[in-house]
Design a protein around this motif. Structure first.
Motif, PDB file in Angstrom:
ATOM      1  N   VAL A  12       0.837  -1.205   0.000  1.00  0.00           N
ATOM      2  CA  VAL A  12       0.000   0.000   0.000  1.00  0.00           C
ATOM      3  C   VAL A  12       0.869   1.251   0.000  1.00  0.00           C
ATOM      4  O   VAL A  12       0.591   2.219  -0.715  1.00  0.00           O
ATOM      5  N   TYR A  13       1.947   1.245   0.772  1.00  0.00           N
ATOM      6  CA  TYR A  13       2.857   2.381   0.816  1.00  0.00           C
ATOM      7  C   TYR A  13       3.457   2.646  -0.558  1.00  0.00           C
ATOM      8  O   TYR A  13       3.497   3.784  -1.031  1.00  0.00           O
ATOM      9  N   PHE A  14       3.948   1.592  -1.229  1.00  0.00           N
ATOM     10  CA  PHE A  14       4.563   1.769  -2.546  1.00  0.00           C
ATOM     11  C   PHE A  14       3.537   2.212  -3.593  1.00  0.00           C
ATOM     12  O   PHE A  14       3.848   3.009  -4.484  1.00  0.00           O
ATOM     13  N   MET A  15       2.312   1.729  -3.497  1.00  0.00           N
ATOM     14  CA  MET A  15       1.277   2.182  -4.429  1.00  0.00           C
ATOM     15  C   MET A  15       0.969   3.661  -4.214  1.00  0.00           C
ATOM     16  O   MET A  15       0.820   4.415  -5.170  1.00  0.00           O
ATOM     17  N   PHE A  16       0.878   4.082  -2.971  1.00  0.00           N
ATOM     18  CA  PHE A  16       0.640   5.493  -2.672  1.00  0.00           C
ATOM     19  C   PHE A  16       1.784   6.353  -3.197  1.00  0.00           C
ATOM     20  O   PHE A  16       1.556   7.403  -3.818  1.00  0.00           O
ATOM     21  N   ALA A  17       3.014   5.905  -2.967  1.00  0.00           N
ATOM     22  CA  ALA A  17       4.181   6.657  -3.430  1.00  0.00           C
ATOM     23  C   ALA A  17       4.228   6.715  -4.955  1.00  0.00           C
ATOM     24  O   ALA A  17       4.619   7.736  -5.533  1.00  0.00           O
ATOM     25  N   ALA A  18       3.800   5.655  -5.631  1.00  0.00           N
ATOM     26  CA  ALA A  18       3.810   5.644  -7.091  1.00  0.00           C
ATOM     27  C   ALA A  18       2.773   6.591  -7.671  1.00  0.00           C
ATOM     28  O   ALA A  18       2.930   7.098  -8.772  1.00  0.00           O
ATOM     29  N   VAL A  19       1.718   6.852  -6.938  1.00  0.00           N
ATOM     30  CA  VAL A  19       0.663   7.724  -7.448  1.00  0.00           C
ATOM     31  C   VAL A  19       0.874   9.170  -7.008  1.00  0.00           C
ATOM     32  O   VAL A  19       0.814  10.087  -7.820  1.00  0.00           O
ATOM     33  N   GLN A  20       1.159   9.396  -5.719  1.00  0.00           N
ATOM     34  CA  GLN A  20       1.200  10.754  -5.203  1.00  0.00           C
ATOM     35  C   GLN A  20       2.551  11.190  -4.662  1.00  0.00           C
ATOM     36  O   GLN A  20       2.656  12.290  -4.117  1.00  0.00           O
ATOM     37  N   GLY A  21       3.573  10.431  -4.823  1.00  0.00           N
ATOM     38  CA  GLY A  21       4.885  10.796  -4.292  1.00  0.00           C
ATOM     39  C   GLY A  21       5.568  11.866  -5.123  1.00  0.00           C
ATOM     40  O   GLY A  21       5.013  12.401  -6.088  1.00  0.00           O
ATOM     41  N   ASP A  22       6.808  12.185  -4.760  1.00  0.00           N
ATOM     42  CA  ASP A  22       7.583  13.200  -5.480  1.00  0.00           C
ATOM     43  C   ASP A  22       7.804  12.823  -6.937  1.00  0.00           C
ATOM     44  O   ASP A  22       7.958  13.696  -7.786  1.00  0.00           O
ATOM     45  N   TYR A  23       7.865  11.553  -7.238  1.00  0.00           N
ATOM     46  CA  TYR A  23       8.076  11.087  -8.607  1.00  0.00           C
ATOM     47  C   TYR A  23       6.867  10.295  -9.103  1.00  0.00           C
ATOM     48  O   TYR A  23       6.973   9.484 -10.015  1.00  0.00           O
ATOM     49  N   GLY A  24       5.709  10.536  -8.524  1.00  0.00           N
ATOM     50  CA  GLY A  24       4.500   9.786  -8.853  1.00  0.00           C
ATOM     51  C   GLY A  24       3.791  10.307 -10.095  1.00  0.00           C
ATOM     52  O   GLY A  24       4.231  11.235 -10.771  1.00  0.00           O
ATOM     53  N   LEU A  25       2.663   9.694 -10.380  1.00  0.00           N
ATOM     54  CA  LEU A  25       1.906  10.021 -11.580  1.00  0.00           C
ATOM     55  C   LEU A  25       1.351  11.439 -11.544  1.00  0.00           C
ATOM     56  O   LEU A  25       1.365  12.139 -12.559  1.00  0.00           O
ATOM     57  N   PHE A  26       0.847  11.877 -10.396  1.00  0.00           N
ATOM     58  CA  PHE A  26       0.293  13.224 -10.305  1.00  0.00           C
ATOM     59  C   PHE A  26       1.376  14.279 -10.512  1.00  0.00           C
ATOM     60  O   PHE A  26       1.165  15.279 -11.196  1.00  0.00           O
ATOM     61  N   ARG A  27       2.531  14.069  -9.921  1.00  0.00           N
ATOM     62  CA  ARG A  27       3.639  15.018 -10.085  1.00  0.00           C
ATOM     63  C   ARG A  27       4.095  15.049 -11.533  1.00  0.00           C
ATOM     64  O   ARG A  27       4.420  16.099 -12.069  1.00  0.00           O
ATOM     65  N   ARG A  28       4.103  13.898 -12.171  1.00  0.00           N
ATOM     66  CA  ARG A  28       4.511  13.849 -13.581  1.00  0.00           C
ATOM     67  C   ARG A  28       3.541  14.643 -14.448  1.00  0.00           C
ATOM     68  O   ARG A  28       3.953  15.358 -15.359  1.00  0.00           O
ATOM     69  N   ALA A  29       2.250  14.531 -14.176  1.00  0.00           N
ATOM     70  CA  ALA A  29       1.257  15.293 -14.932  1.00  0.00           C
ATOM     71  C   ALA A  29       1.462  16.794 -14.730  1.00  0.00           C
ATOM     72  O   ALA A  29       1.352  17.580 -15.675  1.00  0.00           O
ATOM     73  N   GLU A  30       1.772  17.209 -13.497  1.00  0.00           N
ATOM     74  CA  GLU A  30       2.040  18.619 -13.229  1.00  0.00           C
ATOM     75  C   GLU A  30       3.263  19.106 -14.006  1.00  0.00           C
ATOM     76  O   GLU A  30       3.251  20.193 -14.577  1.00  0.00           O
ATOM     77  N   VAL A  31       4.315  18.296 -14.011  1.00  0.00           N
ATOM     78  CA  VAL A  31       5.545  18.676 -14.702  1.00  0.00           C
ATOM     79  C   VAL A  31       5.297  18.777 -16.207  1.00  0.00           C
ATOM     80  O   VAL A  31       5.786  19.699 -16.865  1.00  0.00           O
ATOM     81  N   GLU A  32       4.534  17.854 -16.771  1.00  0.00           N
ATOM     82  CA  GLU A  32       4.250  17.898 -18.204  1.00  0.00           C
ATOM     83  C   GLU A  32       3.406  19.121 -18.557  1.00  0.00           C
ATOM     84  O   GLU A  32       3.627  19.749 -19.598  1.00  0.00           O
ATOM     85  N   ALA A  33       2.446  19.486 -17.714  1.00  0.00           N
ATOM     86  CA  ALA A  33       1.643  20.684 -17.961  1.00  0.00           C
ATOM     87  C   ALA A  33       2.510  21.940 -17.892  1.00  0.00           C
ATOM     88  O   ALA A  33       2.373  22.851 -18.713  1.00  0.00           O
ATOM     89  N   GLU A  34       3.407  21.974 -16.921  1.00  0.00           N
ATOM     90  CA  GLU A  34       4.324  23.100 -16.801  1.00  0.00           C
ATOM     91  C   GLU A  34       5.251  23.182 -18.013  1.00  0.00           C
ATOM     92  O   GLU A  34       5.539  24.264 -18.512  1.00  0.00           O
ATOM     93  N   GLU A  35       5.686  22.012 -18.497  1.00  0.00           N
ATOM     94  CA  GLU A  35       6.551  21.976 -19.674  1.00  0.00           C
ATOM     95  C   GLU A  35       5.831  22.549 -20.894  1.00  0.00           C
ATOM     96  O   GLU A  35       6.407  23.335 -21.657  1.00  0.00           O
ATOM     97  N   ARG A  36       4.561  22.168 -21.081  1.00  0.00           N
ATOM     98  CA  ARG A  36       3.793  22.695 -22.216  1.00  0.00           C
ATOM     99  C   ARG A  36       3.654  24.216 -22.121  1.00  0.00           C
ATOM    100  O   ARG A  36       3.810  24.926 -23.123  1.00  0.00           O
ATOM    101  N   ALA A  37       3.379  24.725 -20.926  1.00  0.00           N
ATOM    102  CA  ALA A  37       3.242  26.173 -20.749  1.00  0.00           C
ATOM    103  C   ALA A  37       4.560  26.882 -21.053  1.00  0.00           C
ATOM    104  O   ALA A  37       4.573  27.931 -21.709  1.00  0.00           O
ATOM    105  N   LEU A  38       5.662  26.304 -20.599  1.00  0.00           N
ATOM    106  CA  LEU A  38       6.961  26.922 -20.848  1.00  0.00           C
ATOM    107  C   LEU A  38       7.342  26.839 -22.319  1.00  0.00           C
ATOM    108  O   LEU A  38       7.983  27.756 -22.854  1.00  0.00           O
ATOM    109  N   GLN A  39       6.954  25.755 -23.012  1.00  0.00           N
ATOM    110  CA  GLN A  39       7.218  25.647 -24.448  1.00  0.00           C
ATOM    111  C   GLN A  39       6.456  26.722 -25.216  1.00  0.00           C
ATOM    112  O   GLN A  39       6.992  27.326 -26.158  1.00  0.00           O
ATOM    113  N   GLU A  40       5.209  26.979 -24.821  1.00  0.00           N
ATOM    114  CA  GLU A  40       4.427  28.036 -25.464  1.00  0.00           C
ATOM    115  C   GLU A  40       5.056  29.400 -25.218  1.00  0.00           C
ATOM    116  O   GLU A  40       5.135  30.231 -26.124  1.00  0.00           O
ATOM    117  N   GLN A  41       5.508  29.620 -23.995  1.00  0.00           N
ATOM    118  CA  GLN A  41       6.162  30.886 -23.664  1.00  0.00           C
ATOM    119  C   GLN A  41       7.455  31.048 -24.461  1.00  0.00           C
ATOM    120  O   GLN A  41       7.759  32.127 -24.956  1.00  0.00           O
TER     121      GLN A  41
END
Length: 96
Positions: free
Chosen positions: A20-49
């Motif tokens: 359960v701990y590893f599943m939580f970390a894989a989804v919401q951790g510093d390198y998890g899926l949610f963080r990756r989505a945030e980084v990709e959105a930020e990357e798109r915004a910076l590419q447009e800029q």
């Protein structure tokens, strides 16, 4: 009546908690899926800029080249002088 051994229950519980701990970390951790989505959105915004800034730089380079000694665009020079200095010709009308 004998009690069941406690070791398998503790081991199974520990493995479930660890999973359960590893599943939580894989989804919401510093390198998890949610963080990756945030980084990709930020990357798109910076590419447009970046694209906007590159277009602005290209425009400024073009204007600079057109006002250089090697290539002087008299129309551009006239436009800039009128805009910056507020000059008008004697045969022009100003409409506000």
């Amino acid at each position: 009546m004998s009690r069941p051994p406690l070791a398998p229950v503790v081991y199974s519980s520990a493995m479930v908690l660890l999973a359960v701990y590893f599943m939580f970390a894989a989804v919401q951790g510093d390198y998890g899926l949610f963080r990756r989505a945030e980084v990709e959105a930020e990357e798109r915004a910076l590419q447009e800029q970046l694209a906007t800034l590159e277009a602005e730089v290209a425009k400024m380079e073009n204007l600079t080249h057109r006002l250089s000694d090697d290539y002087l665009d008299l129309d551009l020079l006239d436009e800039r002088a009128r805009d910056v200095l507020g000059y008008i010709r004697s045969d022009e009308l100003i409409i506000r």
